[in-house]
Each structure stands twice: as structure tokens, then as C-alpha cells.
Enzyme design. Structure first.
Site, PDB file in Angstrom:
ATOM      1  N   PHE A 177      36.662  45.501  43.461  1.00  0.00           N
ATOM      2  CA  PHE A 177      35.640  45.365  44.492  1.00  0.00           C
ATOM      3  C   PHE A 177      35.943  44.263  45.493  1.00  0.00           C
ATOM      4  CE2 PHE A 177      34.265  42.105  41.458  1.00  0.00           C
ATOM      5  CZ  PHE A 177      33.943  41.060  42.297  1.00  0.00           C
ATOM      6  N   LYS A 205      31.658  49.847  43.688  1.00  0.00           N
ATOM      7  CA  LYS A 205      30.758  48.902  44.362  1.00  0.00           C
ATOM      8  C   LYS A 205      30.920  48.899  45.875  1.00  0.00           C
ATOM      9  CE  LYS A 205      30.258  45.696  40.455  1.00  0.00           C
ATOM     10  NZ  LYS A 205      30.993  46.482  39.444  1.00  0.00           N
ATOM     11  N   SER A 254      40.112  43.247  36.463  1.00  0.00           N
ATOM     12  CA  SER A 254      39.931  42.322  35.345  1.00  0.00           C
ATOM     13  C   SER A 254      40.955  42.546  34.250  1.00  0.00           C
ATOM     14  CB  SER A 254      38.528  42.495  34.762  1.00  0.00           C
ATOM     15  OG  SER A 254      38.436  43.748  34.089  1.00  0.00           O
ATOM     16  N   CYS A 309      41.527  36.808  43.290  1.00  0.00           N
ATOM     17  CA  CYS A 309      42.388  36.558  42.131  1.00  0.00           C
ATOM     18  C   CYS A 309      43.360  35.421  42.418  1.00  0.00           C
ATOM     19  CB  CYS A 309      43.147  37.819  41.731  1.00  0.00           C
ATOM     20  SG  CYS A 309      44.350  38.366  42.944  1.00  0.00           S
ATOM     21  N   GLU A 409      37.826  33.008  33.676  1.00  0.00           N
ATOM     22  CA  GLU A 409      37.871  33.111  35.128  1.00  0.00           C
ATOM     23  C   GLU A 409      36.436  33.274  35.631  1.00  0.00           C
ATOM     24  OE1 GLU A 409      40.294  35.587  38.565  1.00  0.00           O
ATOM     25  OE2 GLU A 409      39.729  36.636  36.731  1.00  0.00           O
TER      26      GLU A 409
END
Length: 526
Positions: A177, A205, A254, A309, A409
Site C-alpha cells: 500500500f 487499500k 511485510s 521500507c 518495524e
């Protein structure tokens, strides 16, 4: 003219009609269609998911949980389009990408507005999202050179050998997303220019940017079936992993999802590249330039509400951290939190209420474990956006490696501050962390910088650069727990991922009569 049909759904709450226009085309957002074989097709699914503006909670659109039959149709369309597309001259495929990048530039503002509406990031940041993807498209325009093989004549007596890079077939991409324009552009333009066909699954999303990009790609001349789009969640992801006609899978997201996809798709013999989580560190040496370092830490830690990220989420100060933290606090307090369409907004909301709850829980766990909360953005209220999923800039100091807020994270606008007595100790902290996307050092010492770049165990190193994401002629080289696979995204590795090598050995010579048959192993001596 192509027209996306409008459907109303009785259970939709306060669905405001809104149309995003791209040139002469219109994308009605009540229900988002699939793209199958060159046609935008309304799903026959009875199950839909709301796409929600994270700043207002308004329902922007709905995506279907694509049926298995529709998914199979998308794969079949890609498979059917492959023979013709792979045999299309590379110069023709490049020209499609040249036109595609031109159309992206022309529609940059509309794409950015959609990204902001669905994802929440500021318009300026959304422009960057689109532009960094555009750079990959530009790189793909040089595929004729990137895809070249190798040739050697007379490797043996009268024998020539050469290798060529050929496309794999049907490939697939599963998107996150946080970069709804950039990540799809990391995937299908490289794959398609190499001669593959593609099935793309956008994030549930924020699918709008993928749909707009697909429309532009077809306007640029991408043939029917070369790019297909399906929507959904875990069922579609598993279908992509399991389908025998899909040869390669690209994923960004993820760790939990990424390792599941890597294991499941690899078990079916597919190539997989999986970019996953991170905990990127910035090591600040006492000799670092104060103003530029503080600006870099604030921008890299809080930009995009920390939902990158490659966000620089952890700062390790070598020596006394107090003067640095005071300046960091002062600069962070000046940031404006608001809806992404507001012209003075520095950061917008996080993607969902669940994401906000997770961020707040991890901040709370840090305080419970003994960290000092220098700046708390958990209870921020944004005028005009009271229902939004906002978290203001948050700074935790005195964090240690055993704390949950460090191990996990956070993926929010939270900057974690740690302290080390030496560069060696700072390097040790970074290297003990399981992730390996990136790390940065801020210093004026070439000796310290060289030591850092040599000893740090991370795939992307910044020296006075907070987010060292390489431009597309290099590859995105995350490592350790941040990446699963053998070949990274874009650059030379990206071309290698989407192609396979074929080696041809040929002989053209007259054999002397009566030479007979030899069953001995051929060697270069004969």
C-alpha cells in the site's frame, strides 16, 4: 473511448461520486474493475472491500474479491498474449515504454492526487512516488542494450557459441500500500519490455494508481493481455503462488506475507523476488554537519508518515546524544501534520486505524520498557480531519536493542534514538539487527565512512545520504531478512530476474569423408 461503468452498492456508506480523468478516458470509482485481456471487466464477485481515504474515512471506491474463474481468465489472457508479444521486436517494445513514460509525465498530477486520496501521503510526496517509478520506465526504454547476450566465435575448431536472454512467460506482481504508483512501475514495465506478460495485484487499500497506469500503458500501445490486473487479498495471493502458468512472482510488503509467498511460490518452482521489512539505522558521528544531518534525519524519519521500507527509523548517536536530540526535537515540532492535499502539509495520516493502533502500541511498549518519550504524536487532532488516522512526529530516546519498539518495524512517524560510545559499537548494533535494507552514516571523516561501508551488513549504504535508494541503472539491493530471492528489483538484476539464458553452440564446416563416428567426449582440442 473507454468508459469504466458505474455501479452502486446498497451497503456503501456516504459514497461520493468522483471521477478521475486521464486524457479522454474516465475511471469511475464506485467499483473498481479487473483488467483482463485488454478489457476492464466488472467482477461478478459478491464480496467487495472498501477503499478508504485515511485522512477522512470517506469511502473512495470498492475493490472486488476476484473470483477464481476471473483470476484464471486473467492468467489465460496473459498466456495467450505471450507468444506474439515475445516475438515483437525489442525496438517496438521500447517504443511502447517511451510513449508510456510520456503519458505518465502528462498525467503526473492526476496520478499523484489519486495516490494522496487513497494512501494519504502529501501531494509532493505522491509526486515523488510517481516520479521514482517513472525512472524505472525510462530505464526500461533502453532494454535492447540491457537484454544483450554474449557471443564468441571459434570456441573450438569451427564452433561458435552464443547466449541470449529470453522472456520467461507469464509473470505476476503483488504490491504493497505504501507506494501505489512506484512499486507497480518497478514490476510490469521491466517484465513487459523483456517480452513477458503480466498479472498484477495492487494493494486492496489503494488500487487506483495501478488502474490509471494500466490505462496509460494500453494507450501507449501495450497489446491486449500483456498486462492484466486482478484485485483481492490472500486468496488471490495464494492463487498467484500456485498457478502453474505463472513463472515468476515479485512481491513488496511485510515479512510475514513475503516469506509465505517466497516459500509457497518457490515450492511450485517459480522464481521469486520478495522485498520485505526493515529497520534502517542512521549512525551520527560527533563531527557530522549539524544542520544537514538534522534535516536529513527529520525528512527520512517522518516523511510519508514513516511508511517507507527505507525510512530511517533508528538513529544511533556516537558520543553525547543530548545536543542532537534537542535540535531534533525542535525541528520535528515544527512539522505540519494535515491532510495530504493541504499545500503546507509535511506529513499525512497512516494508512488505517489498525496501523495507527499498532504504532501507538509500540510507542507505549517503548515507554513501558524505560525509553524516554521526547515527543508524543499519538493524540494529535488535525482540524478539519478529526476522523483521520493521524500520528504526529514521535521521538523515543534511550532505546535499547531488547525493546519491542526496536525489534519491530513500527512503520509510522516514530524516530528511535540510541547511543553508542564508539563507531565500532554503533556498527555492532546495526549488524546484530536481523534486517538489512539500508543504513547510513553522517560524518565528515572519510576514514569513518570507509570503515562503515565496509563493515555494515546491509544492502544499501548511505554516506551523508539518509535514504540511499539507488536509481534504476543500479538495483534495489536489500539483504538479510529484508529480502528473499536471488535477483533484486530493477537494474541489471531486474532484467536477469525476468529473463532466462539460452546458450547456442553451432558448427558450420564440411567434415572430411570417411571420418567415421567418434563416441569420445568432445573437447576443444578437436
Amino acid at each position: 473511448m473507454m468508459q469504466f461503468s458505474v455501479h452502486r452498492m446498497r451497503k456503501v456508506r456516504s459514497l461520493t461520486p468522483r471521477v478521475f480523468a486521464l486524457s479522454n478516458h474516465h475511471f469511475s470509482v464506485a467499483r473498481v474493475p479487473n483488467l483482463i485481456g485488454g478489457s476492464f471487466v466488472d467482477s461478478k464477485s459478491s464480496e467487495f472491500i472498501d477503499v478508504i481515504n485515511p485522512a477522512t474515512q470517506e469511502v473512495v471506491s470498492q475493490i472486488p474479491l476476484t473470483t477464481n474463474e476471473e483470476f484464471k481468465s486473467a492468467v489465460s489472457a496473459a498466456k495467450e498474449a505471450f507468444p506474439s508479444w515475445r516475438n515483437t521486436p525489442i525496438t517496438t517494445r521500447q517504443r511502447v515504454m517511451l510513449k508510456f513514460q510520456e503519458l505518465i509525465r502528462k498525467n503526473m498530477d492526476k496520478l499523484a492526487l489519486n495516490v494522496t486520496t487513497e494512501q494519504g501521503k502529501t501531494l509532493k510526496d505522491a509526486q515523488g512516488d510517481v516520479f521514482r517509478g517513472l525512472e524505472v520506465v525510462e530505464h526500461a526504454c533502453g532494454m535492447a542494450t540491457l537484454q544483450m547476450g554474449e557471443y564468441m566465435s571459434n570456441v573450438s575448431n569451427g564452433i561458435d557459441t552464443y547466449s541470449i536472454r529470453e522472456p520467461l512467460g507469464v509473470c505476476a506482481g503483488i504490491c504493497p500500500f505504501n507506494f501505489p504508483a512506484m512499486i507497480p512501475l518497478w514490476m510490469f514495465p521491466v517484465a513487459a519490455t523483456c517480452g513477458n506478460t503480466y498479472v498484477l495485484k495492487p494493494s486492496e487499500k489503494d488500487p487506483g494508481a495501478s488502474m490509471m497506469l494500466a490505462e496509460l500503458a494500453m494507450e501507449a500501445g501495450l497489446p491486449d493481455g500483456v498486462l492484466n490486473i486482478v484485485h483481492g487479498t490472500h486468496d488471490i495471493v495464494n492463487a498467484i503462488c500456485d498457478d502453474d502458468d505463472i513463472r515468476a512472482v515479485s512481491f513488496v510488503g511485510s515479512n510475514q506475507a513475503g516469506m509465505h509467498i517466497y516459500a509457497r511460490a518457490s515450492a511450485k518452482g517459480k522464481r521469486v523476488q520478495s522485498n520485505m521489512g526493515a529497520k534502517n539505522h542512521g549512525v551520527v558521528m560527533p563531527d557530522a554537519n549539524i544542520d544537514s544531518t538534522i534535516n536529513a534525519l527529520v525528512a527520512a524519519g517522518f516523511g510519508a508518515a514513516g511508511q517507507r521500507c527505507m525510512a530511517l527509523s533508528t538513529v544511533v548517536f556516537v558520543g553525547d546524544s543530548k545536543p542532537w536530540e534537542e535540535k531534533l526535537l525542535e525541528r520535528a515540532k515544527a512539522l505540519k501534520v494535515s491532510g495530504g492535499t493541504e499545500p503546507d502539509a509535511d506529513l499525512g495520516p497512516v494508512i488505517s486505524k489498525q496501523a495507527k493502533e499498532r504504532v501507538c502500541r509500540l510507542v507505549h511498549s517503548g515507554v513501558d520498557s524505560g525509553a524516554r518519550l521526547l515527543l508524543d504524536g499519538r493524540d494529535i487532532v488535525v482540524p478539519g480531519y478529526e476522523k483521520g488516522n493521524f500520528v504526529g512526529p514521535t521521538i523515543l530516546s534511550g532505546v535499547t536493542p531488547d525493546m519491542e519498539c526496536y525489534k519491530e518495524e513500527i512503520f509510522g512517524p516514530v524516530l528511535i534514538c540510541m547511543q553508542a560510545n564508539s563507531l565500532d559499537e554503533a556498527i555492532n548494533i546495526v549488524n546484530k539487527n536481523k534486517w538489512g535494507n539500508g543504513a547510513a552514516i553522517f560524518t565528515t571523516s572519510g576514514v569513518a565512512a570507509r570503515k562503515f561501508q565496509t563493515e555494515i551488513e546491509a544492502g544499501q549504504i548511505g554516506i551523508n545520504v539518509p535514504i540511499p535508494v539507488p536509481l534504476p541503472f543500479f538495483s534495489f539491493t536489500g539483504s538479510k531478512a529484508s529480502f528473499a530471492g536471488d535477483l533484486n528489483f530493477y537494474g541489471k538484476a531486474g532484467v536477469q530476474f525476468y529473463t532466462q539464458i539460452k546458450t547456442i553452440t553451432q558448427q558450420w564446416k564440411d567434415l572430411p569423408g570417411g571420418s567415421g563416428v567418434s563416441l569420445a567426449m568432445p573437447t576443444s582440442q578437436k
